[in-house]
Design a protein around this motif. Structure first.
Motif, mmCIF file in Angstrom:
data_model
loop_
_atom_site.group_PDB
_atom_site.id
_atom_site.type_symbol
_atom_site.label_atom_id
_atom_site.label_comp_id
_atom_site.label_asym_id
_atom_site.label_seq_id
_atom_site.Cartn_x
_atom_site.Cartn_y
_atom_site.Cartn_z
ATOM 1 N N LEU A 76 0.909 -1.091 -0.127
ATOM 2 C CA LEU A 76 -0.160 -0.043 0.082
ATOM 3 C C LEU A 76 0.915 1.493 0.063
ATOM 4 N N ASN A 77 1.962 1.221 0.489
ATOM 5 C CA ASN A 77 2.784 2.363 0.672
ATOM 6 C C ASN A 77 3.482 2.536 -0.596
ATOM 7 N N ILE A 78 3.939 1.714 -1.368
ATOM 8 C CA ILE A 78 4.278 1.847 -2.622
ATOM 9 C C ILE A 78 3.483 2.385 -3.689
ATOM 10 N N LYS A 79 2.261 1.810 -3.540
ATOM 11 C CA LYS A 79 0.998 2.524 -4.332
ATOM 12 C C LYS A 79 1.037 3.843 -4.080
ATOM 13 N N ALA A 80 0.855 4.307 -2.810
ATOM 14 C CA ALA A 80 0.772 5.828 -2.480
ATOM 15 C C ALA A 80 1.934 6.333 -3.120
ATOM 16 N N ILE A 81 3.099 6.073 -3.047
ATOM 17 C CA ILE A 81 4.359 6.643 -3.606
ATOM 18 C C ILE A 81 4.318 6.794 -4.794
ATOM 19 N N LEU A 82 3.740 5.834 -5.826
ATOM 20 C CA LEU A 82 3.716 5.888 -7.203
ATOM 21 C C LEU A 82 2.824 6.767 -7.451
ATOM 22 N N GLU A 83 1.809 7.265 -6.494
ATOM 23 C CA GLU A 83 0.632 8.058 -6.856
ATOM 24 C C GLU A 83 0.961 9.434 -6.689
ATOM 25 N N GLU A 84 1.942 9.664 -5.713
ATOM 26 C CA GLU A 84 2.252 11.060 -5.454
ATOM 27 C C GLU A 84 3.474 11.538 -6.289
ATOM 28 N N LYS A 85 3.951 10.374 -7.077
ATOM 29 C CA LYS A 85 5.141 10.668 -8.061
ATOM 30 C C LYS A 85 6.340 11.461 -7.566
ATOM 31 N N VAL A 86 6.959 10.774 -6.691
ATOM 32 C CA VAL A 86 8.288 11.242 -6.365
ATOM 33 C C VAL A 86 9.184 10.936 -7.400
ATOM 34 N N GLY A 108 6.373 6.912 -13.730
ATOM 35 C CA GLY A 108 7.271 8.014 -14.015
ATOM 36 C C GLY A 108 8.507 8.221 -13.128
ATOM 37 N N LEU A 109 8.743 7.173 -12.183
ATOM 38 C CA LEU A 109 9.692 7.026 -11.306
ATOM 39 C C LEU A 109 10.810 6.501 -11.639
ATOM 40 N N LYS A 110 11.817 6.767 -11.281
ATOM 41 C CA LYS A 110 13.032 5.992 -11.350
ATOM 42 C C LYS A 110 13.233 4.977 -10.260
ATOM 43 N N VAL A 111 13.824 3.711 -10.534
ATOM 44 C CA VAL A 111 14.154 2.750 -9.770
ATOM 45 C C VAL A 111 15.467 2.638 -9.377
ATOM 46 N N VAL A 112 15.964 2.588 -8.173
ATOM 47 C CA VAL A 112 17.274 2.365 -7.665
ATOM 48 C C VAL A 112 17.263 1.524 -6.565
ATOM 49 N N PRO A 113 17.670 0.244 -6.539
ATOM 50 C CA PRO A 113 17.753 -0.725 -5.713
ATOM 51 C C PRO A 113 19.274 -0.461 -5.133
ATOM 52 N N GLN A 114 19.357 -0.951 -3.634
ATOM 53 C CA GLN A 114 20.731 -1.087 -3.105
ATOM 54 C C GLN A 114 21.272 -2.581 -2.919
ATOM 55 N N VAL A 115 22.313 -2.924 -3.411
ATOM 56 C CA VAL A 115 22.634 -4.206 -3.564
ATOM 57 C C VAL A 115 23.867 -4.398 -2.772
ATOM 58 N N GLY A 116 24.316 -5.584 -2.228
ATOM 59 C CA GLY A 116 25.611 -5.978 -1.498
ATOM 60 C C GLY A 116 26.353 -6.838 -2.012
ATOM 61 N N ASN A 117 25.925 -7.611 -3.316
ATOM 62 C CA ASN A 117 26.850 -8.605 -3.950
ATOM 63 C C ASN A 117 26.643 -8.416 -5.559
ATOM 64 N N VAL A 118 27.374 -9.140 -6.229
ATOM 65 C CA VAL A 118 27.282 -9.030 -7.526
ATOM 66 C C VAL A 118 26.113 -9.883 -8.284
ATOM 67 N N GLU A 119 25.618 -10.806 -7.429
ATOM 68 C CA GLU A 119 24.411 -11.569 -7.884
ATOM 69 C C GLU A 119 23.269 -10.460 -7.945
ATOM 70 N N GLU A 120 23.009 -9.840 -6.911
ATOM 71 C CA GLU A 120 21.938 -8.875 -6.679
ATOM 72 C C GLU A 120 21.995 -7.881 -7.814
ATOM 73 N N ALA A 121 23.164 -7.482 -8.126
ATOM 74 C CA ALA A 121 23.337 -6.333 -9.047
ATOM 75 C C ALA A 121 22.950 -6.865 -10.438
ATOM 76 N N ARG A 122 23.551 -8.208 -10.775
ATOM 77 C CA ARG A 122 22.941 -8.987 -12.144
ATOM 78 C C ARG A 122 21.396 -9.028 -12.076
ATOM 79 N N LYS A 123 20.713 -9.297 -11.250
ATOM 80 C CA LYS A 123 19.125 -9.370 -11.127
ATOM 81 C C LYS A 123 18.843 -8.071 -11.372
ATOM 82 N N ALA A 124 19.180 -6.885 -10.802
ATOM 83 C CA ALA A 124 18.698 -5.623 -10.884
ATOM 84 C C ALA A 124 18.786 -5.085 -12.275
ATOM 85 N N VAL A 125 20.079 -5.519 -12.825
ATOM 86 C CA VAL A 125 20.228 -5.117 -14.324
ATOM 87 C C VAL A 125 19.169 -5.624 -15.157
#
Length: 332
Positions: A76-86, A108-125
């Motif tokens: 529900l929080n993410i739904k509100a964030i997307l509607e408020e368009k940060v 219209g939002l940019k998505v920026v995950p924080q990762v702690g290893n190469v495998e997580e980065a690969r999934k994000a890409v």
């Protein structure tokens, strides 16, 4: 210094939990040209979240973002964030799914995950994120990986390759020297947490801010918040309280501990039990010395509490000067 994600500078103020990066800090960073990130509450409260975002918009006309820890209820929080368009949705400690990325992009939002290893980065890409924050083991607060920033960062940079996905370095960076070092390893931006806790606009309690100036050592531990956020190690200041309890038996957690204080967090009154892992904010009363105080390994380089805008400005100006000086020295 080159900007990223449509922002003037590639300087990110980390989303500081539970509410340390509030509207005042985020707006100050945004007004200085950096990327300020609010911290989403760890429980569903979409109406409150809308108010938080709207309050921030009254303090700045610049873009900003919000960080969501996916280990806690968040739909529900993410739904509100997307509607408020940060401008930016920063994600941590959970599955950055294709569906979530697509929903954010449609809004219209940019998505920026924080990762702690190469495998997580690969999934994000693979799911088409817009940037990646690479967190080194040196970072304060909750630490998702085991690798140091200097070994992990260039590996993620190589993984991203020629794709238009800026890599942002996090963990132990507090000044222009760390910024330039990260750039030399291929980062296009830096994310600072502890340095922004120690600012005038941060919602941290003055005693917490003062401890960041007084103490120089940190420890990677799992002593705090074992019940609330299991399997989430963290880096804290080595305070006298922590020194006394660093060997807390594995079966112990905060649930059966005494109440040592109270805080109002995101508008909700909360009792703070010993080892709960809740840092003291401006409203906190009680035994503050016995509360968690998160900090990164470079905390010893922080010598004063500064305005957040000055932190951004000095990072940019001093990094530019450092690059010019080193470049000129290297070529003469």
């Amino acid at each position: 210094m080159k900007g990223i994600l449509g922002f003037e500078y590639g300087i990110v103020q980390a989303p500081l939990g539970p509410d340390i990066s509030g509207p005042e800090l985020v707006a100050a960073v945004a007004n200085a040209g950096g990327i300020g990130l609010l911290r989403c509450p760890d429980w569903e409260c979409p109406d409150y979240l809308r108010e938080l975002i709207r309050k921030t918009k009254t303090l700045t006309d610049k873009p900003f973002g919000i960080g969501v820890v996916l280990a806690f209820p968040h739909d529900l929080n993410i739904k509100a964030i997307l509607e408020e368009k940060v401008a930016v949705l920063q994600l941590y400690w959970g599955d950055c799914s294709q569906e979530l990325v697509d929903d954010a992009h449609r809004a219209g939002l940019k998505v920026v995950p924080q990762v702690g290893n190469v495998e997580e980065a690969r999934k994000a890409v693979a799911v088409g994120v817009d940037a990646i924050i690479v967190q080194g083991h040196e970072a304060g607060g909750h630490v998702i990986g085991k690798d140091g920033l200097f070994s992990l960062l260039p590996r993620v940079v190589d993984l991203v390759g020629e794709r238009d996905i800026p890599v942002i370095a996090a963990g132990g960076i507090v000044d222009a020297r760390g910024y330039v070092a990260a750039l030399s390893l291929g980062a296009q931006g830096v994310c600072l947490g502890t340095r922004f806790v120690a600012t005038h606009e941060s919602y941290a309690h003055p005693i917490y801010k003062r401890k960041l100036i007084e103490y120089e050592k940190t420890e990677y531990t799992d002593v705090f918040g074992r019940a609330r956020w299991p399997g989430a190690p963290h880096r804290v200041l080595e305070t006298p309280f922590f020194d006394d309890w660093r060997s807390l038996p594995a079966g112990e957690n905060e649930v059966n501990q005494p109440i040592i204080g109270r805080s109002t967090i995101h508008g909700v009154e909360k009792e703070i039990r010993r080892f709960s892992g809740t840092v003291p904010n401006m409203t906190t009363t009680g035994d503050l010395e016995s509360m968690a105080m998160y900090a990164g390994q470079s905390v010893g380089l922080i010598k004063e509490i500064l305005p957040a805008g000055e932190v951004v400005k000095s990072l940019v100006e001093e990094a530019q000067a450092l690059i010019l000086q080193k470049f000129n020295n290297a070529t003469t």
